[in-house]
Write a protein that holds these residues in place. Structure first.
Motif, mmCIF file in Angstrom:
data_model
loop_
_atom_site.group_PDB
_atom_site.id
_atom_site.type_symbol
_atom_site.label_atom_id
_atom_site.label_comp_id
_atom_site.label_asym_id
_atom_site.label_seq_id
_atom_site.Cartn_x
_atom_site.Cartn_y
_atom_site.Cartn_z
ATOM 1 N N MET A 7 39.645 52.259 33.644
ATOM 2 C CA MET A 7 38.823 51.595 34.787
ATOM 3 C C MET A 7 37.351 51.432 34.370
ATOM 4 S SD MET A 7 38.078 53.005 38.699
ATOM 5 C CE MET A 7 37.598 54.656 38.304
ATOM 6 N N LYS A 8 37.017 49.993 34.504
ATOM 7 C CA LYS A 8 35.584 50.086 34.252
ATOM 8 C C LYS A 8 34.862 50.386 35.765
ATOM 9 C CE LYS A 8 36.262 45.557 33.367
ATOM 10 N NZ LYS A 8 36.123 44.032 32.945
ATOM 11 N N SER A 9 33.381 49.904 35.340
ATOM 12 C CA SER A 9 32.797 50.105 36.767
ATOM 13 C C SER A 9 32.100 49.010 37.134
ATOM 14 C CB SER A 9 31.599 51.415 36.110
ATOM 15 O OG SER A 9 30.700 51.028 35.364
ATOM 16 N N LYS A 10 32.345 47.870 36.485
ATOM 17 C CA LYS A 10 31.577 46.492 36.904
ATOM 18 C C LYS A 10 32.833 45.476 36.799
ATOM 19 C CE LYS A 10 28.714 43.274 37.590
ATOM 20 N NZ LYS A 10 29.589 42.393 38.301
ATOM 21 N N TYR A 11 33.010 44.660 37.793
ATOM 22 C CA TYR A 11 33.916 43.632 37.837
ATOM 23 C C TYR A 11 33.525 42.320 38.308
ATOM 24 C CZ TYR A 11 37.955 47.074 36.773
ATOM 25 O OH TYR A 11 38.663 48.154 36.149
ATOM 26 N N ASP A 12 33.944 41.305 38.235
ATOM 27 C CA ASP A 12 33.574 40.220 39.157
ATOM 28 C C ASP A 12 34.005 40.356 40.483
ATOM 29 O OD1 ASP A 12 32.886 38.931 36.660
ATOM 30 O OD2 ASP A 12 34.892 38.195 36.360
ATOM 31 N N ILE A 13 35.327 40.955 40.612
ATOM 32 C CA ILE A 13 36.002 41.087 42.083
ATOM 33 C C ILE A 13 36.486 42.443 42.292
ATOM 34 C CG2 ILE A 13 37.559 40.009 43.643
ATOM 35 C CD1 ILE A 13 36.964 37.236 42.655
ATOM 36 N N LEU A 14 35.942 43.144 43.332
ATOM 37 C CA LEU A 14 36.729 44.250 43.570
ATOM 38 C C LEU A 14 37.535 44.092 44.846
ATOM 39 C CD1 LEU A 14 37.314 47.483 43.737
ATOM 40 C CD2 LEU A 14 35.113 47.752 45.019
ATOM 41 N N VAL A 15 38.895 44.410 45.015
ATOM 42 C CA VAL A 15 39.787 44.242 46.197
ATOM 43 C C VAL A 15 40.030 45.367 46.675
ATOM 44 C CG1 VAL A 15 41.766 43.230 47.040
ATOM 45 C CG2 VAL A 15 40.832 42.006 45.180
ATOM 46 N N ILE A 16 39.943 45.990 48.196
ATOM 47 C CA ILE A 16 39.958 47.123 48.567
ATOM 48 C C ILE A 16 41.221 47.193 49.578
ATOM 49 C CG2 ILE A 16 39.205 48.855 50.230
ATOM 50 C CD1 ILE A 16 36.239 48.035 49.264
ATOM 51 N N GLY A 17 42.481 47.577 48.980
ATOM 52 C CA GLY A 17 43.628 47.621 49.612
ATOM 53 C C GLY A 17 44.753 46.872 49.044
ATOM 54 N N GLY A 18 45.740 47.376 48.872
ATOM 55 C CA GLY A 18 46.997 46.703 48.060
ATOM 56 C C GLY A 18 48.300 46.429 48.954
ATOM 57 N N GLY A 19 47.826 45.584 50.151
ATOM 58 C CA GLY A 19 48.737 44.968 51.054
ATOM 59 C C GLY A 19 48.743 43.845 50.621
ATOM 60 N N PRO A 20 49.592 42.962 51.329
ATOM 61 C CA PRO A 20 49.701 41.467 50.912
ATOM 62 C C PRO A 20 48.470 40.678 51.039
ATOM 63 C CG PRO A 20 51.566 42.120 52.616
ATOM 64 C CD PRO A 20 50.690 43.062 52.457
ATOM 65 N N ALA A 21 47.793 40.970 51.758
ATOM 66 C CA ALA A 21 46.217 40.266 51.597
ATOM 67 C C ALA A 21 45.588 40.569 50.344
ATOM 68 C CB ALA A 21 45.522 40.469 52.938
ATOM 69 N N GLY A 22 45.552 41.902 50.024
ATOM 70 C CA GLY A 22 44.795 42.205 48.739
ATOM 71 C C GLY A 22 45.325 41.889 47.634
ATOM 72 N N ALA A 23 46.606 41.857 47.681
ATOM 73 C CA ALA A 23 47.489 41.353 46.476
ATOM 74 C C ALA A 23 47.442 40.046 45.866
ATOM 75 C CB ALA A 23 48.873 41.995 46.579
ATOM 76 N N LEU A 24 47.302 39.163 46.974
ATOM 77 C CA LEU A 24 47.149 37.726 47.054
ATOM 78 C C LEU A 24 45.887 37.389 46.404
ATOM 79 C CD1 LEU A 24 49.061 35.045 47.463
ATOM 80 C CD2 LEU A 24 50.019 37.404 47.747
#
Lengths: 61, 398
Positions: B1-18
């Protein structure tokens, strides 16, 4: 920390419905564990909405 | 795991996954965190979705389709049944999914597209800088840390705490929260090709009770009632237990789950500086059906696209991210939510006698289209004497 809200952990289905209706953002669902993290104002909304009746507020009107 | 990303998504349901998949495919570095130890479990869903809607986002796969549905039946308090048949309607009905497998498939696709996926890791608070979201403080299997990102996409479901802690009001009014319970039952006599919806104030006040087949003699049997009708002795579980005792006394229970479905209007605004809110967290559930999967897929993908555009353009301000908010609001989905909220507000005022009258009036109709809109149109057409009464429905359609 207030102790006005009682969570019956044997009943709780840890679904988070109470978290979404709490006007104070006082509840938190940590994985499979519902926790009172903030200041409870004993409004009783969480106790009303719970599908299982796992929450009890002592001085609910 | 890095500590800096372009995008962080919180939650692994269908919305987060897409959202994660779309953003990763566009070439961004993406991290998706899920607070549960497993993607897809526990299920908080009746698992029904329209076929046309689903196919927009993912190719149907028998591994996560539990049942192929040919008809829907709406059962009024007096037993009158409105039957909607696929072969009479112009469009297909739907599937009942296996969300445990479905959600995993979507997250797997996000991972394959290049996104990092980290489970048993929750976001506690947003990292804010000059009023803008710049990442999240996290606890990953007990260890505190922080992940910085140009855009955070909050896909944290019904609880929606991340956006709330970033300053958006996500609190659901009690009257607009459906309090739900569901049993996965087996060894029960059902029509395996039909999704059944039972209406009535003694069965499911201001909501409905559903039987969604998961195969032969197996179904999700569940209920949603309005939070304002929920109290000791008449909670979702009590209503469900009464129905099951009467209709499936010998059925066996494989799973017992509960959950909340927000049927309020969507958030006033679903973006802020550095933040986008998608799926149930954005309150984009259909207020009439309670269906949320399709709208989660739609908003998740759109957020992934807009976030990618904004990062490429070097502007992740609220103004730039607004393209997402206006995008879904002006879409067919946005219009349907607005219409169905009004339709719901009318239906919750009906007593059982009126529900029966309306059901009786269209029970013999052969609907050309399988939709809420088609049912409303038929109700208005067949009840000319209720022209004033049905004004709310007419207004909702216009």
């Amino acid at each position: 920390m207030s102790t006005m809200l009682r969570i019956n952990r044997d009943k709780c289905g840890y679904c988070g419905t109470c978290v979404a209706v709490c006007p104070e953002d006082a509840l938190e669902l940590i994985d499979a564990y519902l926790s009172l993290e903030g200041e409870c104002i004993a409004c009783g909304i969480c106790a009303r909405v719970c599908p299982l009746g796992a929450l009890e507020v002592s001085n609910e009107e | 795991m890095k500590s800096k990303y372009d995008i962080l998504v919180i939650g692994g349901g269908p919305a987060g996954a897409l959202a994660a998949k779309t953003a990763a495919e566009a070439g961004n570095t993406v991290c998706l965190i899920e607070k549960r130890p497993a993607i897809g479990a526990p299920v908080r869903c009746a698992e029904g979705i329209g076929k046309d809607l689903l196919k927009e986002y993912v190719k149907p796969d028998p591994r996560w389709i539990s049942a192929d549905i040919e008809r829907a039946r709406i059962i009024a308090p007096n037993g009158t049944t409105i039957s909607l048949e696929q072969d009479k309607a112009g469009n297909e009905v739907g599937y009942v999914l296996d969300r445990k497998i479905f959600d995993r498939e979507l997250v797997w696709q996000a991972a394959e597209a290049g996104a990092d996926v980290i489970v048993k890791t929750r976001a506690t608070t947003p990292i804010m800088e000059n009023g803008a979201v710049r990442g999240a403080n996290i606890i990953s299997i007990g260890t505190p840390g922080e992940i910085l990102a140009d855009v955070v996409i909050a896909a944290d479901g019904v609880e929606a705490q991340f956006a709330r802690r970033a300053g958006l009001d996500t609190t659901v009014p009690l009257r607009d929260m459906m309090s739900c319970a569901q049993y996965l039952m087996t060894d029960i006599d059902i029509d395996a090709g039909s999704t059944d919806f039972y209406l009535g104030n003694t069965i499911a006040p201001e909501g409905y009770l559903w039987i969604f087949p998961k195969g032969d003699r197996t179904a999700n049997v569940g209920i949603g009632i309005s939070g304002r009708r929920s109290r000791d002795g008449s909670r979702a579980k009590d209503y469900l237990d009464r129905f099951v005792a009467k209709n499936f006394p010998n059925g066996k229970m494989i799973e017992a789950i509960v959950g909340g479905v927000p049927v309020c209007r969507p958030l006033e605004c679903t973006v802020a500086d550095g933040l986008m809110v998608v799926g149930d967290a954005a309150r984009v559930v259909d207020p009439i059906t309670g269906g949320g999967i399709g709208n989660a897929l739609f908003t998740g993908r759109l957020a992934g696209q807009v976030a990618s555009d904004c990062i490429a353009a070097g502007d992740c301000s609220k103004g730039a991210l607004m393209a997402y908010d206006t995008g879904w609001r002006n879409s067919k989905m946005g219009a349907a939510i607005e219409r169905n909220y009004k339709v719901k507000e009318y239906f919750v005022t009906l007593d059982d006698a009126k529900l029966n009258t309306l059901a009786d009036s269209i029970a013999s109709a052969s609907l050309k289209e399988f939709s809420v809109r088609a049912i409303i149109k038929e109700l208005i057409k067949r009840n000319p004497k209720m022209i004033l009464e049905l004004k709310a429905l007419r207004d909702a359609l216009s």
